[in-house]
Design a protein around this motif. Structure first.
Motif, PDB file in Angstrom:
ATOM      1  N   ASP A 166       0.836  -1.195   0.000  1.00 15.33           N
ATOM      2  CA  ASP A 166       0.000   0.000   0.000  1.00 15.33           C
ATOM      3  C   ASP A 166       0.871   1.245   0.000  1.00 15.33           C
ATOM      4  N   ILE A 167       0.474   2.215  -0.818  1.00 15.63           N
ATOM      5  CA  ILE A 167       1.230   3.464  -0.895  1.00 15.63           C
ATOM      6  C   ILE A 167       1.298   4.115   0.486  1.00 15.63           C
ATOM      7  N   GLY A 168       2.497   4.539   0.865  1.00 21.28           N
ATOM      8  CA  GLY A 168       2.696   5.134   2.175  1.00 21.28           C
ATOM      9  C   GLY A 168       3.185   4.146   3.212  1.00 21.28           C
ATOM     10  N   LYS A 169       3.169   2.846   2.843  1.00 18.18           N
ATOM     11  CA  LYS A 169       3.652   1.817   3.754  1.00 18.18           C
ATOM     12  C   LYS A 169       4.915   1.197   3.174  1.00 18.18           C
ATOM     13  N   THR A 170       5.593   0.379   3.973  1.00 18.61           N
ATOM     14  CA  THR A 170       6.846  -0.235   3.513  1.00 18.61           C
ATOM     15  C   THR A 170       6.803  -1.748   3.548  1.00 18.61           C
ATOM     16  N   ALA A 171       5.645  -2.318   3.948  1.00 20.30           N
ATOM     17  CA  ALA A 171       5.571  -3.774   4.065  1.00 20.30           C
ATOM     18  C   ALA A 171       4.223  -4.271   3.579  1.00 20.30           C
ATOM     19  N   THR A 172       4.197  -5.540   3.157  1.00 21.83           N
ATOM     20  CA  THR A 172       2.946  -6.167   2.770  1.00 21.83           C
ATOM     21  C   THR A 172       2.185  -6.561   4.028  1.00 21.83           C
ATOM     22  N   THR A 173       0.936  -6.897   3.858  1.00 19.19           N
ATOM     23  CA  THR A 173       0.145  -7.351   4.992  1.00 19.19           C
ATOM     24  C   THR A 173       0.600  -8.731   5.423  1.00 19.19           C
ATOM     25  N   VAL A 174       0.252  -9.097   6.656  1.00 19.30           N
ATOM     26  CA  VAL A 174       0.606 -10.412   7.173  1.00 19.30           C
ATOM     27  C   VAL A 174      -0.062 -11.478   6.313  1.00 19.30           C
ATOM     28  N   THR A 175       0.651 -12.549   6.037  1.00 24.48           N
ATOM     29  CA  THR A 175       0.097 -13.607   5.189  1.00 24.48           C
ATOM     30  C   THR A 175       0.399 -14.965   5.786  1.00 24.48           C
ATOM     31  N   HIS A 176      -0.497 -15.906   5.512  1.00 23.94           N
ATOM     32  CA  HIS A 176      -0.257 -17.273   5.968  1.00 23.94           C
ATOM     33  C   HIS A 176       0.536 -18.068   4.953  1.00 23.94           C
ATOM     34  N   ILE A 177       0.727 -17.489   3.763  1.00 21.33           N
ATOM     35  CA  ILE A 177       1.448 -18.199   2.707  1.00 21.33           C
ATOM     36  C   ILE A 177       2.948 -18.131   2.981  1.00 21.33           C
ATOM     37  N   LEU A 178       3.612 -19.266   2.922  1.00 21.18           N
ATOM     38  CA  LEU A 178       5.061 -19.300   3.128  1.00 21.18           C
ATOM     39  C   LEU A 178       5.739 -18.894   1.828  1.00 21.18           C
ATOM     40  N   ALA A 179       6.165 -17.661   1.759  1.00 23.43           N
ATOM     41  CA  ALA A 179       6.764 -17.136   0.537  1.00 23.43           C
ATOM     42  C   ALA A 179       8.266 -17.350   0.530  1.00 23.43           C
ATOM     43  N   GLY A 180       8.813 -17.369  -0.666  1.00 25.78           N
ATOM     44  CA  GLY A 180      10.251 -17.476  -0.807  1.00 25.78           C
ATOM     45  C   GLY A 180      10.754 -18.902  -0.801  1.00 25.78           C
ATOM     46  N   THR A 181      12.064 -19.037  -0.967  1.00 26.46           N
ATOM     47  CA  THR A 181      12.725 -20.342  -1.047  1.00 26.46           C
ATOM     48  C   THR A 181      13.812 -20.409   0.017  1.00 26.46           C
ATOM     49  N   ASN A 182      13.821 -21.479   0.794  1.00 26.17           N
ATOM     50  CA  ASN A 182      14.823 -21.630   1.845  1.00 26.17           C
ATOM     51  C   ASN A 182      16.230 -21.449   1.287  1.00 26.17           C
ATOM     52  N   GLY A 183      17.012 -20.658   1.989  1.00 24.84           N
ATOM     53  CA  GLY A 183      18.368 -20.366   1.542  1.00 24.84           C
ATOM     54  C   GLY A 183      18.448 -19.098   0.715  1.00 24.84           C
ATOM     55  N   PHE A 184      17.283 -18.583   0.297  1.00 23.73           N
ATOM     56  CA  PHE A 184      17.236 -17.354  -0.497  1.00 23.73           C
ATOM     57  C   PHE A 184      16.172 -16.410   0.062  1.00 23.73           C
ATOM     58  N   LYS A 185      16.044 -16.431   1.402  1.00 23.34           N
ATOM     59  CA  LYS A 185      15.070 -15.595   2.093  1.00 23.34           C
ATOM     60  C   LYS A 185      15.755 -14.781   3.183  1.00 23.34           C
ATOM     61  N   ALA A 186      15.193 -13.618   3.456  1.00 24.82           N
ATOM     62  CA  ALA A 186      15.716 -12.784   4.529  1.00 24.82           C
ATOM     63  C   ALA A 186      15.385 -13.402   5.888  1.00 24.82           C
ATOM     64  N   PRO A 187      16.195 -13.164   6.916  1.00 23.96           N
ATOM     65  CA  PRO A 187      15.972 -13.780   8.240  1.00 23.96           C
ATOM     66  C   PRO A 187      14.583 -13.524   8.799  1.00 23.96           C
ATOM     67  N   GLU A 188      14.073 -12.300   8.640  1.00 18.19           N
ATOM     68  CA  GLU A 188      12.780 -11.959   9.241  1.00 18.19           C
ATOM     69  C   GLU A 188      11.619 -12.723   8.610  1.00 18.19           C
TER      70      GLU A 188
END
Length: 315
Positions: free
Chosen positions: A171-193
């Motif tokens: 959303d414009i004015g924000k810096t993050a997506t909403t909380v999601t239950h979907i496990l995004a990304g690939t192990n080993g290529f994801k940020a710690p948070e």
């Protein structure tokens, strides 16, 4: 945007022939080219070009990818000709896009020249950063940047980011997506948070894997968190055992600049990482690039032939 208008689909997986679209100029074969995904070689005879046709189940994630892709127009993002419903008993979606014969991982494995052709490594890295800058300016977080989602154009000179299925708008004015239950990304290529339960995905969550991929390019396919994939997740979570020593020969000043940049991109605290635009404006990417062996010839003949190479024009 050019429209895909006709598809003759007949594979060992579906055995379906159907029409959709308007111009009646597209065909596909049973030749599967997408690894774990259902991507097939196709061709647009009206434009005399080869295509990649991706067939997906009709669900929220895939519909999101179909929504994002056609609205993106950048030379370092895979070009989509059309998306639409694929006819059949099971609801499915198709995405017809430009055909790129290699992903970054395969390209590095099959191109004996790339590790020594540091100018090309520099160009690839800068193009990748440029693509992420574009996405973030469009308020899109990719959330799955990895070598297999980074394609190489037929000419072997352009990076093309693909696979927007896990992407989210911010959303414009924000810096993050909403909380999601979907496990995004690939192990080993994801940020710690992003390993936290109900993680939010910030723009900075793309910067961490962006750093991993830049190191992957300059090291000839190495990972900054070790050679054992089984240890990557633990090392990333704990921010330990970062190894940036396998960068190929670069003049000492540029190497120091790159190492410093990567260290900042791979910080555990997302708020301490540079933005994509700051990465692009970093001193490493500004000015001429030079290796210790400036006269090393780029030998394109070293690029081994792949089963993904096809005859025809590129988009």
């Amino acid at each position: 945007m050019n429209k895909i208008n006709y598809l003759m689909f007949n594979t060992k997986y579906f055995s379906i022939q159907g029409r959709f679209g308007k111009s009646k100029s597209i065909t596909t074969s049973s030749e599967r080219i997408g690894g774990d995904t259902k991507v097939y070689k196709g061709r647009c005879y009206k434009r005399n070009i080869d295509l990649a046709i991706k067939i997906m189940d009709k669900n929220g994630q895939n519909e999101r990818e179909a929504k994002f892709f056609p609205n993106l127009d950048h030379e370092n993002i895979v070009k989509v000709l059309e998306v639409g419903d694929f006819p059949g008993i099971i609801p499915q979606i198709f995405i017809a896009m430009e055909l790129c014969p290699w992903n970054l991982s395969d390209y590095i494995k099959n191109n004996e020249c790339l590790p020594s052709d540091l100018q090309k490594s520099f160009n690839f890295s800068k193009q990748l950063v440029t693509a992420v800058v574009y996405l973030h300016e469009k308020h899109i977080v990719h959330r799955d940047l990895k070598p297999w989602n980074i394609l190489i154009s037929r000419c072997g000179e352009k990076i093309k980011v693909t696979d927007m299925g896990l992407s989210r708008t911010v959303d414009i004015g924000k810096t993050a997506t909403t909380v999601t239950h979907i496990l995004a990304g690939t192990n080993g290529f994801k940020a710690p948070e992003t390993y936290q339960p109900n993680a939010t995905y910030h723009y900075s969550s793309d910067i961490f894997p962006l750093g991993i991929n830049i190191y992957f390019i300059f090291s000839g396919g190495k990972h900054p968190f070790g050679d054992d994939p089984c240890l990557w997740v633990g090392n990333i979570k704990m921010n330990k055992r970062t190894n940036l020593t396998k960068i190929r020969t670069i003049k000492s000043m540029k190497k120091s600049q790159l190492v410093t940049l990567l260290k900042n991109m791979l910080k555990k605290d997302g708020g301490s990482r540079p933005t994509a635009k700051e990465v692009l404006q970093n001193e490493f990417f500004l000015g001429p690039f030079a290796s210790d062996d400036d006269n090393y010839p780029a030998n394109k003949s070293n690029l081994k032939k792949s089963g993904a190479e096809f005859v025809g024009k590129s988009i």
